[in-house]
Scaffold this motif. Structure first.
Motif, mmCIF file in Angstrom:
data_model
loop_
_atom_site.group_PDB
_atom_site.id
_atom_site.type_symbol
_atom_site.label_atom_id
_atom_site.label_comp_id
_atom_site.label_asym_id
_atom_site.label_seq_id
_atom_site.Cartn_x
_atom_site.Cartn_y
_atom_site.Cartn_z
ATOM 1 N N SER A 1 -2.713 -9.411 -28.285
ATOM 2 C CA SER A 1 -1.547 -10.198 -27.870
ATOM 3 C C SER A 1 -0.684 -9.466 -26.848
ATOM 4 O O SER A 1 0.277 -10.028 -26.330
ATOM 5 N N ARG A 2 -1.028 -8.256 -26.554
ATOM 6 C CA ARG A 2 -0.230 -7.428 -25.651
ATOM 7 C C ARG A 2 -0.676 -7.619 -24.208
ATOM 8 O O ARG A 2 -1.864 -7.569 -23.904
ATOM 9 N N LEU A 3 0.271 -7.865 -23.285
ATOM 10 C CA LEU A 3 -0.019 -7.990 -21.859
ATOM 11 C C LEU A 3 0.837 -6.996 -21.093
ATOM 12 O O LEU A 3 2.066 -7.015 -21.189
ATOM 13 N N TRP A 4 0.180 -6.125 -20.357
ATOM 14 C CA TRP A 4 0.856 -5.100 -19.547
ATOM 15 C C TRP A 4 0.718 -5.483 -18.082
ATOM 16 O O TRP A 4 -0.364 -5.878 -17.625
ATOM 17 N N THR A 5 1.824 -5.386 -17.315
ATOM 18 C CA THR A 5 1.806 -5.771 -15.904
ATOM 19 C C THR A 5 2.486 -4.702 -15.063
ATOM 20 O O THR A 5 3.551 -4.193 -15.420
ATOM 21 N N GLY A 6 1.871 -4.367 -13.946
ATOM 22 C CA GLY A 6 2.442 -3.407 -13.005
ATOM 23 C C GLY A 6 2.388 -3.942 -11.584
ATOM 24 O O GLY A 6 1.416 -4.596 -11.197
ATOM 25 N N LEU A 7 3.432 -3.682 -10.827
ATOM 26 C CA LEU A 7 3.473 -4.026 -9.405
ATOM 27 C C LEU A 7 3.099 -2.778 -8.606
ATOM 28 O O LEU A 7 3.644 -1.697 -8.833
ATOM 29 N N LEU A 8 2.175 -2.941 -7.659
ATOM 30 C CA LEU A 8 1.672 -1.807 -6.877
ATOM 31 C C LEU A 8 2.104 -1.933 -5.423
ATOM 32 O O LEU A 8 1.887 -2.970 -4.786
ATOM 33 N N GLU A 9 2.705 -0.887 -4.901
ATOM 34 C CA GLU A 9 3.064 -0.821 -3.482
ATOM 35 C C GLU A 9 2.310 0.353 -2.859
ATOM 36 O O GLU A 9 2.445 1.502 -3.297
ATOM 37 N N VAL A 10 1.494 0.068 -1.834
ATOM 38 C CA VAL A 10 0.556 1.032 -1.262
ATOM 39 C C VAL A 10 0.991 1.456 0.138
ATOM 40 O O VAL A 10 1.458 0.632 0.933
ATOM 41 N N LYS A 11 0.819 2.735 0.416
ATOM 42 C CA LYS A 11 0.960 3.269 1.768
ATOM 43 C C LYS A 11 -0.281 4.091 2.083
ATOM 44 O O LYS A 11 -0.801 4.813 1.229
ATOM 45 N N THR A 12 -0.764 3.987 3.307
ATOM 46 C CA THR A 12 -1.882 4.813 3.756
ATOM 47 C C THR A 12 -1.439 5.621 4.974
ATOM 48 O O THR A 12 -0.361 5.395 5.529
ATOM 49 N N GLY A 13 -2.284 6.548 5.409
ATOM 50 C CA GLY A 13 -1.942 7.382 6.556
ATOM 51 C C GLY A 13 -0.660 8.151 6.301
ATOM 52 O O GLY A 13 -0.464 8.746 5.244
ATOM 53 N N ALA A 14 0.228 8.101 7.271
ATOM 54 C CA ALA A 14 1.508 8.816 7.161
ATOM 55 C C ALA A 14 2.615 7.938 6.604
ATOM 56 O O ALA A 14 3.789 8.321 6.623
ATOM 57 N N LYS B 1 5.346 6.121 4.326
ATOM 58 C CA LYS B 1 6.213 6.614 3.260
ATOM 59 C C LYS B 1 6.912 5.438 2.585
ATOM 60 O O LYS B 1 7.271 4.457 3.228
ATOM 61 N N HIS B 2 7.097 5.553 1.282
ATOM 62 C CA HIS B 2 7.855 4.543 0.560
ATOM 63 C C HIS B 2 9.347 4.745 0.792
ATOM 64 O O HIS B 2 9.819 5.874 0.971
ATOM 65 N N SER B 3 10.078 3.648 0.766
ATOM 66 C CA SER B 3 11.531 3.726 0.917
ATOM 67 C C SER B 3 12.199 3.395 -0.410
ATOM 68 O O SER B 3 11.648 2.660 -1.244
ATOM 69 N N ARG B 4 13.377 3.904 -0.590
ATOM 70 C CA ARG B 4 14.134 3.639 -1.822
ATOM 71 C C ARG B 4 14.425 2.156 -1.968
ATOM 72 O O ARG B 4 14.266 1.587 -3.056
ATOM 73 N N GLU B 5 14.837 1.520 -0.883
ATOM 74 C CA GLU B 5 15.185 0.103 -0.937
ATOM 75 C C GLU B 5 13.989 -0.737 -1.371
ATOM 76 O O GLU B 5 14.113 -1.652 -2.197
ATOM 77 N N GLN B 6 12.829 -0.432 -0.833
ATOM 78 C CA GLN B 6 11.629 -1.197 -1.151
ATOM 79 C C GLN B 6 11.274 -1.063 -2.635
ATOM 80 O O GLN B 6 11.007 -2.062 -3.316
ATOM 81 N N LEU B 7 11.279 0.148 -3.155
ATOM 82 C CA LEU B 7 10.935 0.358 -4.551
ATOM 83 C C LEU B 7 11.961 -0.271 -5.480
ATOM 84 O O LEU B 7 11.609 -0.827 -6.531
ATOM 85 N N ILE C 1 4.426 0.817 -9.494
ATOM 86 C CA ILE C 1 3.612 1.976 -9.110
ATOM 87 C C ILE C 1 3.638 2.139 -7.602
ATOM 88 O O ILE C 1 3.324 1.191 -6.872
ATOM 89 N N SER C 2 4.021 3.313 -7.138
ATOM 90 C CA SER C 2 3.904 3.638 -5.716
ATOM 91 C C SER C 2 2.641 4.464 -5.520
ATOM 92 O O SER C 2 2.333 5.349 -6.317
#
Length: 698
Positions: free
Chosen positions: A350-363, A365-371, A387-388
Motif C-alpha cells: 500500500s506504500r507509494l514513494w515518489t521523487g522528482l528528479l532534476e538533471v544537469k549534464t556537462g557543466a 549547475k542546479h540553482s536554489r530557486e529551481q530546487l 533529487i538533484s
C-alpha cells in the motif's frame, strides 16, 4: 540540529516536528558486514505478526512505516540503512527495536560499532558508539519508543549469540525450521534493564534482560489434495504415507547472488567493427538536448533492470518495490508551469514513494530557486523527495552542492546524486550485483557504454575547479597560506577526488573500499577542509588513505605539488618467525612481478631503525636490506613514485587522471598480490608412541 552522543542506557526525546528518521548502522572493519533489521513491538515487547520483522528478506512492514534500505558504500565506509516513518507507525506499536546481525564472524571482529539517527534533510539527530561487542552474532543497538505521546530514542547495546534467527524468535517471530536456534541471550552481566536507571520515566518497560520465553511453533496442517476420480479397487487400501509438513515461518537465510554472462561478438572481420549501440550517441548536442537524452537513457534502463533501479532509488530513500519512471511531467505552480526532468515512483504494497528528479549534464549547475520550486511542488502533491543529479560530487556523502531554505525540508527530503555515483552503481550492479537475466545485463552494459561516452554529458570526477591554477602556482612560489579562501575550494576538490577513488575501487573490486578520515572529519565538513588546507599550505601535499578489505595493507596516496610527484605506498607486517633473511625472502616471493623501481623499506627495532633500497637491487642482493641491522625486522614499507599531472582537467596528463592511474596501477601491481603472513599449522610430536599390546594377543 545538533548531533547528540549517547551512552549505553541513555535516552533522548525526538523533536516534535520529526516525521521521518533515517537509521544508519556503521562499523570499522569492512572484511565482512552487518545486516540491519527492525522489529515493531507491542506493549508486551513482542511482534504482532511475522510481518513486523523488517530485514533483507522482508524489506518493509505491512503498513509501510519501517523499511529496510540495504547497504550503501561511502568514502567513510559501508553502512546499513533503515527508514522509519514515525507518523505512519500504527498506534498498537509501542517500540521499534533497531538491530543488526552477521552471518560470518562476530560483532567483536568489526571494531567500533555506531548507530546514527538523521532527519529527512540528512541532519544528524543522535549517535551511539560502542566497542563492547565480543562473540555476539546479533546485536540490538537501540530502540525508538513512545512515551507520553512523544517518540524517544534509547541506546541499548545488547548482544545475542544465536544470530538473527535467535534474536527474531526471542521477540515472537516464527522463524523457519531450517533457521531455528536456541535463542540464548549472552548479555548477562550488564542487561538492558540498566537503561531504566537513566530513563526519565521509571515506569518505562525496557526490553527484558532475560530473553522472552520462546514458544514452540505448531506444525501447519497440510491442505487436502483432491485427486481425480478413479475406479474402485477391491483390495484393501494401503495405509497412506504421511507427507512432511510444509515449512512455515520467516526465512533468515540470505539469498545467493547470481550473474548472467554478457553476449560475445565473435564474427567481426576486423577490430574496427563496433557492435550497434542501444543508446546512440550520433547527433547528440549539448545543453537541453543532452540532458533529455541522458535522462531518458537512465530512466529507461532503471525501468528495464530492477536491481539497478533499486540501487539508484535507495540512495534517495526509496523502499524496495516496483519502479516506474516518467520524463518531463508538467506541474502548475501559481500561474506558471514547472517541468522536472523525471518522476520516479516506487510501489510496495500500500506504500507509494515518489521523487522528482532534476538533471544537469556537462557543466550545468542546479540553482536554489529551481530546487525550492520542486520542493514546493513535492510538498503540494505529498511526494517524498526531490533529487538533484549532476556532475557535482560533494566532498562528503549526503552533502548537498546547493543550500536551500531549511524550512522547505520539513515535509520533503532533498537528496543529491552525482553522475559519478550513477556510473559506479552501474558498474557495481553489472559486475557484482547478481543480475541473472542476460537481456538485463546487456541493457545495463549498453547504458554504461552510453554514459561513459563524452557526448552523454555525464562524467566521473574530472575537474579540480576554477581556482586550481592559482593555488597550484601559489604552492610552487611558496606563497600559499592557510587563510587563502581559494585553498578551501581546492581542498574540497581533493576530498571529492579521494571519494571518487574509493567509489572506483568499490565498483571494480565488489567490496567496500573506505576513504579513511579522522572521526571528527567524517561528519564535520569544515574541519575536514581545514585539515586538508593546513597540509597543503605547510607541506605542499595532498594525502588520502584507502582501506581495502582483505588487502595486506592500506593504500596511501600523497600528491606532492612542489615536486610534481605522486607517491603510493603501503605497509605490510613482517612474519613473526624466522630470521631477517627469511622475512625478506617472504616479501620478495610475493613481489616477483612488482615494478623494478618499487622501493622496499625494512623497519627494524634498534637504533638504526630502517633500510630502504630499490626492488631490483633487493632482488639481486637481498641481504642489502639486513646488513648492519641488529634488531628484529618488524615491517616492510613499499613505495612507488609516479609523475604528477598539473592540468586542472582532461586526460591522463591532468592532476586527477595521474592520481587515479597511479593509485590503480600500484594496487594492481603491488598490493593485490600481497597476502598477510599466516603462521604454519603446528606440527605433531616426532616422538614414537608406545604401542600397547593386549596380553591376550601374546
Amino acid at each position: 540540529m545538533h548531533d547528540q552522543y549517547l551512552i549505553k542506557g541513555q535516552n533522548i526525546t525526538l523533536p516534535d516536528e520529526i516525521e521521518q528518521v533515517d537509521v544508519l548502522i556503521t562499523w570499522e572493519d569492512s572484511t565482512f558486514g552487518i545486516d540491519a533489521s527492525a522489529l515493531l513491538l507491542g506493549v508486551d515487547k513482542k511482534v504482532g505478526s511475522d510481518e513486523d520483522f523488517v530485514f533483507y528478506n522482508q524489506q518493509e512492514s505491512t503498513d509501510g512505516s519501517v523499511r529496510y534500505l540495504g547497504r550503501r558504500e561511502t568514502e567513510s565506509g559501508p553502512h546499513e540503512r533503515l527508514l522509519v516513518h514515525l507518523s505512519a507507525v500504527p498506534a498498537e506499536v509501542d517500540a521499534i527495536v533497531l538491530a543488526g546481525s552477521v552471518d560470518t564472524g562476530s560483532f567483536g571482529d568489526l571494531g567500533k560499532l555506531s548507530l546514527h539517527l538523521m532527519d529527512a534533510s540528512g541532519s544528524p539527530i543522535a549517535e551511539y558508539v560502542t566497542a563492547d561487542a565480543s562473540t555476539e552474532t546479533a546485536f540490538v543497538f537501540g530502540e525508538i519508543y513512545r512515551r507520553n505521546g512523544l517518540w524517544k530514542l534509547r541506546a541499548i547495546g545488547q548482544g545475542w549469540s544465536s544470530g538473527l534467527a535467535g534474536l527474531a524468535e526471542d521477540f515472537g517471530v516464527d522463524v523457519g525450521e531450517d533457521n531455528a536456534t536456541d535463542g540464548t541471550d549472552i548479555d548477562t552481566d550488564e542487561s538492558i534493564t540498566a537503561a531504566i536507571e537513566i530513563d526519565d520515566d521509571p515506569t518505562a518497560p525496557p526490553i527484558p534482560a532475560v530473553p522472552p520465553v520462546v514458544f514452540e511453533a505448531t506444525t501447519a496442517e497440510e491442505p487436502a489434495v483432491h485427486e481425480p476420480a478413479t475406479p474402485p479397487v477391491p483390495a484393501t487400501p494401503a495405509t497412506p504415507v504421511p507427507k512432511p509438513a510444509r515449512p512455515r515461518g520467516v526465512r533468515t537465510t540470505k539469498p545467493v547472488p547470481k550473474k548472467a554472462p554478457l553476449p560475445e561478438f565473435k564474427l567481426a572481420e576486423a577490430d574496427t567493427w563496433q557492435p550497434a549501440r542501444l543508446f546512440s550517441v550520433i547527433g547528440v548536442g549539448s545543453g537541453e538536448e543532452q540532458e533529455r537524452r541522458t535522462t531518458s537513457a537512465l530512466v529507461s534502463t532503471m525501468q528495464a533492470v530492477p536491481l539497478f533501479a533499486r540501487a539508484i532509488t535507495s540512495r534517495a530513500g526509496a523502499p524496495a518495490g516496483s519502479f516506474e519512471g516518467y520524463v518531463e511531467v508538467p506541474y502548475t505552480k501559481g500561474e506558471s508551469r514547472v517541468i522536472p526532468d523525471a518522476v520516479w515512483k516506487v510501489s510496495r504494497g500500500s506504500r507509494l514513494w515518489t521523487g522528482l528528479l532534476e538533471v544537469k549534464t556537462g557543466a550545468g549547475k542546479h540553482s536554489r530557486e529551481q530546487l525550492e520550486n520542486y520542493l514546493d511542488i513535492a510538498k503540494k502533491n505529498k511526494y517524498d523527495v526531490v533529487i538533484s543529479l549532476s556532475n557535482d560530487l560533494p566532498a562528503g556523502a549526503g552533502e548537498l552542492p546547493v543550500e536551500v531554505d531549511k524550512r522547505k525540508l520539513a515535509k520533503v527530503a532533498l537528496r543529491h546524486l552525482s553522475w559519478a555515483e550513477v556510473i559506479h552503481e552501474a558498474r557495481m550492479v553489472l559486475s557484482h550485483g547478481g543480475i541473472d537475466n542476460p537481456l538485463q545485463a546487456w541493457i545495463l552494459h549498453e547504458f554504461l557504454r552510453y554514459i561513459e561516452h563524452p557526448k552523454s554529458g555525464a562524467s566521473e570526477f574530472v575537474d579540480m575547479g576554477r581556482h586550481w591554477v592559482a593555488i597550484r602556482d601559489a604552492i610552487s612560489a611558496g606563497t600559499l597560506r592557510s587563510g587563502d579562501p581559494k585553498a578551501a575550494s581546492i581542498a574540497d576538490s581533493w576530498i571529492a577526488l579521494a571519494r571518487n577513488l574509493a567509489l572506483r575501487f568499490t565498483a571494480e573490486l565488489g567490496v567496500s573500499v573506505k576513504h579513511v578520515l579522522p572521526r571528527r572529519a567524517v561528519n564535520d565538513a569544515g574541519y575536514r577542509t581545514e585539515l586538508t588546507v593546513e597540509e597543503l599550505a605547510n607541506d605542499g601535499t595532498f594525502s588520502a588513505v584507502l582501506r581495502i578489505p582483505d588487502a595486506a595493507g592500506e593504500l596511501k596516496v600523497i600528491a606532492d605539488m612542489r615536486t610534481n610527484k605522486v607517491t603510493c605506498s603501503t605497509v605490510v607486517k613482517a612474519p613473526d618467525e624466522g630470521g631477517a633473511g627469511k622475512r625478506v625472502t617472504w616479501v620478495l616471493r610475493q613481489l616477483k612481478n612488482a615494478p623494478a623501481d618499487l622501493l622496499i623499506e625494512a623497519t627494524f627495532t634498534g637504533p638504526t631503525s630502517s633500510t630502504c633500497e630499490p626492488h631490483a637491487d633487493v632482488r639481486t642482493t637481498p641481504r642489502i636490506l639486513t646488513d648492519s641491522q641488529s634488531g628484529q625486522l618488524n615491517s616492510f614499507s613499499l613505495m612507488q613514485t609516479f609523475t604528477l599531472g598539473g592540468k586542472r582537467a582532461g586526460t591522463a596528463a591532468s592532476f586527477i587522471g595521474s592520481v587515479t592511474q597511479s593509485a590503480e596501477s600500484f594496487y594492481a601491481e603491488v598490493i593485490q598480490p600481497l597476502r598477510e603472513w599466516v603462521p604454519a599449522a603446528p606440527k605433531g610430536s616426532d616422538l614414537q608412541r608406545e604401542e600397547h599390546i593386549d596380553d591376550e594377543e601374546l
